[in-house]
Design a protein around this motif. Structure first.
Motif, mmCIF file in Angstrom:
data_model
loop_
_atom_site.group_PDB
_atom_site.id
_atom_site.type_symbol
_atom_site.label_atom_id
_atom_site.label_comp_id
_atom_site.label_asym_id
_atom_site.label_seq_id
_atom_site.Cartn_x
_atom_site.Cartn_y
_atom_site.Cartn_z
ATOM 1 N N ILE A 86 0.870 -1.175 0.000
ATOM 2 C CA ILE A 86 0.000 0.000 0.000
ATOM 3 C C ILE A 86 0.908 1.226 0.000
ATOM 4 O O ILE A 86 1.778 1.355 0.865
ATOM 5 N N VAL A 182 -0.836 -0.984 -4.308
ATOM 6 C CA VAL A 182 -2.192 -0.467 -4.183
ATOM 7 C C VAL A 182 -2.135 0.998 -3.761
ATOM 8 O O VAL A 182 -1.437 1.346 -2.805
ATOM 9 N N SER A 214 -7.505 1.444 -5.765
ATOM 10 C CA SER A 214 -8.564 1.237 -4.763
ATOM 11 C C SER A 214 -9.766 2.143 -5.032
ATOM 12 O O SER A 214 -10.872 1.848 -4.580
ATOM 13 N N VAL A 258 -1.301 6.220 3.780
ATOM 14 C CA VAL A 258 -1.033 4.792 3.597
ATOM 15 C C VAL A 258 -1.717 3.996 4.710
ATOM 16 O O VAL A 258 -2.377 2.984 4.459
ATOM 17 N N CYS A 262 -4.688 1.285 4.282
ATOM 18 C CA CYS A 262 -4.539 -0.099 4.740
ATOM 19 C C CYS A 262 -5.825 -0.575 5.415
ATOM 20 O O CYS A 262 -6.335 -1.668 5.130
ATOM 21 N N PHE A 265 -8.768 -0.544 2.741
ATOM 22 C CA PHE A 265 -8.637 -1.612 1.760
ATOM 23 C C PHE A 265 -9.042 -2.963 2.342
ATOM 24 O O PHE A 265 -9.680 -3.783 1.665
#
Length: 294
Positions: A86, A182, A214, A258, A262, A265
């Protein structure tokens, strides 16, 4: 001296977990070109490295900042073995496709952060990056990054960071398996910017790097019925509210976003019943972005 010692720990951590020489067959550099960690230290980091250019260690094992390792369901006999990275970047502005040979007129990356969602030690990396151009004043109010913070000798350029980034990724990668990146709006923002920075270094992103947007995944989520503005909002802030996620720190800084992504996601993956094979089907190949900036 403290910063130099911190960077020395960073370099040693990465090089101890991957081959001592990083072969550059992934790039368009001449065949057989190698980066020796000793010459790399002397050539690229003769000045101090910004303290935020650090590999964060943890003794918490696979659970970092409340983020649990993510494993997808399998629909075949193949095991998930690809790292799930990520990442997020901060820049001097929006992506502008190169129209002239003068890269200095283009916007640049000012901060980079990545976390391997598979967990484990040494699974995060972040750094400020010297864009070698001024940062527009209005961005100070957005992400607290300005020219004075990043345009100075002790902040590494992307060309300085690139060998270390490649080594970090290889330290997380299973030989012969892809790397899955991602980011939110990676197809229109993060991916093109990253490819552009590689291009400036006369390199290309490795062919086994795959990218998942995403934002595109969020389009497939069920509509939220009780939404104040009656719209299905897809930005990271709205998705955080949807899942009741709160992350400490300054929003719109790379590692903060990030960490937020996380959590988001993982929640989206459950809602979409995403499998590993399904995730692979959502990927964009690195070659798409490499060709975009040629």
């Amino acid at each position: 001296m403290a910063l130099l010692f911190r960077f020395s720990q960073l370099r040693n951590s990465i090089w101890s977990s991957c081959p001592a020489r990083l072969r550059m067959q992934h790039t368009v550099l001449s065949s057989g070109t190698q980066l020796d960690p000793k010459s790399y230290e002397k050539r690229l980091f003769s000045t101090r490295v910004q303290e935020t250019a650090s590999l964060h260690k943890t003794d918490l094992g696979p659970c970092i900042s409340g983020i649990q390792p993510l494993k997808f369901k399998q629909t075949s006999e193949h095991e998930q073995s690809a790292p799930l990275l990520i990442f997020d970047i901060e820049t001097t502005g929006f992506f502008q496709k190169k129209t002239t040979g003068n890269f200095q007129k283009d916007n640049r990356i000012t901060e980079f952060a990545v976390r391997d969602l598979c967990g484990g030690k040494n699974s995060t990396f972040e750094t400020l990056i010297n864009p070698e151009r001024g940062v527009p004043g209005y961005l100070k109010t957005v992400n607290d990054i300005n020219t004075e913070l990043v345009c100075k000798p002790d902040v590494p350029r992307f060309s300085d960071v690139l060998p270390l980034l490649l080594a970090f990724v290889r330290s997380r990668q299973t030989p012969g398996k892809p790397v899955i990146w991602v980011a939110h709006k990676v197809n229109t923002f993060d991916g093109p910017f990253l490819a552009q920075e590689f291009n400036r270094c006369s390199a290309q992103m490795p062919e086994d790097w795959l990218f998942v947007d995403s934002f595109c995944l969020a389009r497939k989520l069920p509509k939220v019925e009780a939404s104040e503005d009656k719209k299905h909002l897809l930005n990271l802030e709205s998705l955080s509210k949807r899942y009741d996620i709160s992350v400490k720190g300054s929003a719109h800084r790379a590692m903060h976003d990030v960490t937020t992504l996380c959590h988001v996601f993982q929640k989206m993956s459950v809602d979409l019943k995403l499998t590993y094979e399904g995730l692979i089907n959502e990927t964009t190949k690195a070659s798409y972005f490499n060709n975009l900036v040629k």
